[in-house]
Design an enzyme around this catalytic site. Structure first.
Site, PDB file in Angstrom:
ATOM      1  N   HIS A 172      41.382  -0.421 -38.904  1.00  0.00           N
ATOM      2  CA  HIS A 172      40.378   0.232 -39.740  1.00  0.00           C
ATOM      3  C   HIS A 172      39.389   0.996 -38.870  1.00  0.00           C
ATOM      4  O   HIS A 172      39.018   2.142 -39.174  1.00  0.00           O
ATOM      5  CB  HIS A 172      39.616  -0.804 -40.576  1.00  0.00           C
ATOM      6  N   ARG A 258      48.975   3.598 -43.660  1.00  0.00           N
ATOM      7  CA  ARG A 258      50.251   2.978 -44.012  1.00  0.00           C
ATOM      8  C   ARG A 258      50.054   2.005 -45.176  1.00  0.00           C
ATOM      9  O   ARG A 258      49.125   1.216 -45.192  1.00  0.00           O
ATOM     10  CB  ARG A 258      50.800   2.239 -42.786  1.00  0.00           C
TER      11      ARG A 258
END
Length: 350
Positions: A172, A258
């Site tokens: 992240h 993803r």
């Protein structure tokens, strides 16, 4: 006058949705969807007007409503009248067919499907008028107009939005830093509504991102606000929904990683990338990023596009599922997965 109108009890999800409809967060959707709108969105990824939209915004009921077109209904949450609904349609849904079209499955192991089926086969469609707004933090929950004003005040013309439903791990952080390289500022916009039981609690997520922003990112170039809507876990279709909503908040770019908005093994990891190729330009640029991992050969965080295909044994996959599992076992996740400074916060959520 309102005292004589029929009442319909709604849940927290619907209350969040009606407020997002009222503020323009769900533009171009203007009300709870009619049958025509629902089927058009589910089957064509378009509203009947032709505008792209991918997630039905529904007011579902367990029992057949005793109201019809042009009736007005008071929506009640926790015994408090919170909105007026001008009914445009009262109809019945084929929930399993709708689940297949929106989620790609009718399996109740999917949390979005399970919630859809639990809420009932009847629905009301129509415009809403908010009577009572939820208490909200002025610093955290801002309307699209307020966020757009925030960007203008800071001179941010290019804004990358980062969607998250979970606390931050190294992947992240990699995506956020990528956004900072490309834009004037990054909007970290975590989901504040209902999530899966094994996701981190919202307060832990916010606390962890605040610590990341203050300790390891340029805080003057990062905005941390919340999006008060539930997760649907609809994979590619939710990726489009997330992008459209962030456009309404003023973002010019949107990160899609993803398995965006995925759950379990229900979606191909890159379906959320490919879906945008099926759609016309949305008015927000999509930044597609592949798998992010720690590579011992590269000596840090890398992605499929930046790592020169080093041996797989040198790659450490990064997932919050793995982080939570280690924390539950009383183990400290390695620094390659999550910043050690965030671990005291994350332990509060397991």
């Amino acid at each position: 006058m309102r005292e004589t109108l029929p009442q319909v009890e709604i849940g927290e999800d619907e209350r969040l949705d009606l407020e997002n409809l009222a503020t323009g967060a769900f533009h171009p959707v203007r009300g709870f969807m009619t049958r025509e709108e629902t089927l058009s969105v589910a089957q064509e990824m378009r509203l009947p007007s032709g505008e792209v939209w991918t997630i039905p915004i529904l007011l579902q009921l367990q029992e057949k409503p005793r109201v019809g077109r042009r009736d007005r209904v008071v929506l009640v949450h926790g015994k408090e009248p919170v909105a007026l609904l001008q009914v445009d349609d009262a109809y019945e849904l084929d929930l399993k067919a709708l689940a297949r079209q929106v989620f790609g499955t009718e399996s109740e192991a999917h949390p979005g499907v399970r919630k859809l089926l639990e809420k009932g086969p009847y629905a009301l469609g129509g415009r809403v008028e908010v009577l009572a707004w939820r208490p909200r933090s002025a610093d955290l929950e801002k309307t699209p107009a307020e966020v757009q004003a925030f960007f203008r005040e800071r001179g941010w013309r290019r804004v990358v939005a980062f969607q998250t439903r979970n606390a931050p791990h190294r992947a992240h952080e990699y995506l956020i830093r990528l956004g900072l390289e490309l834009a004037d500022g990054v909007l970290i916009h975590p989901i504040l509504g209902a999530k899966k039981e094994d996701d981190f609690p919202t307060e832990v997520i916010l606390k962890a991102y605040q610590a990341l922003k203050e300790g390891f990112l340029p805080p003057e170039r990062v905005a941390l606000f919340g999006l008060a809507t539930p997760m649907r876990y609809a994979g590619p279709k939710e990726a489009v929904f997330h992008a459209l909503v962030r456009k309404n908040f003023g973002a010019t770019h949107f990160l899609v990683g993803r398995d965006h908005a995925g759950v379990g093994n229900f979606y191909d990891p890159y379906a959320a990338h490919r879906i945008f190729d099926q759609l016309p330009p949305l008015g927000i640029e999509i930044l597609k990023v592949g798998a992010v991992f720690h590579c011992s050969f590269c000596g840090g965080i890398a992605s499929e596009k930046t790592c020169p295909d080093h041996h797989r044994e040198g790659r450490i996959s990064i997932s919050m599922t793995k982080v939570r599992s280690l924390l539950r076992e009383g183990k400290a996740p390695p620094a390659e997965l999550v910043r050690p400074e965030l671990l005291p916060i994350l332990r509060e959520g397991v």
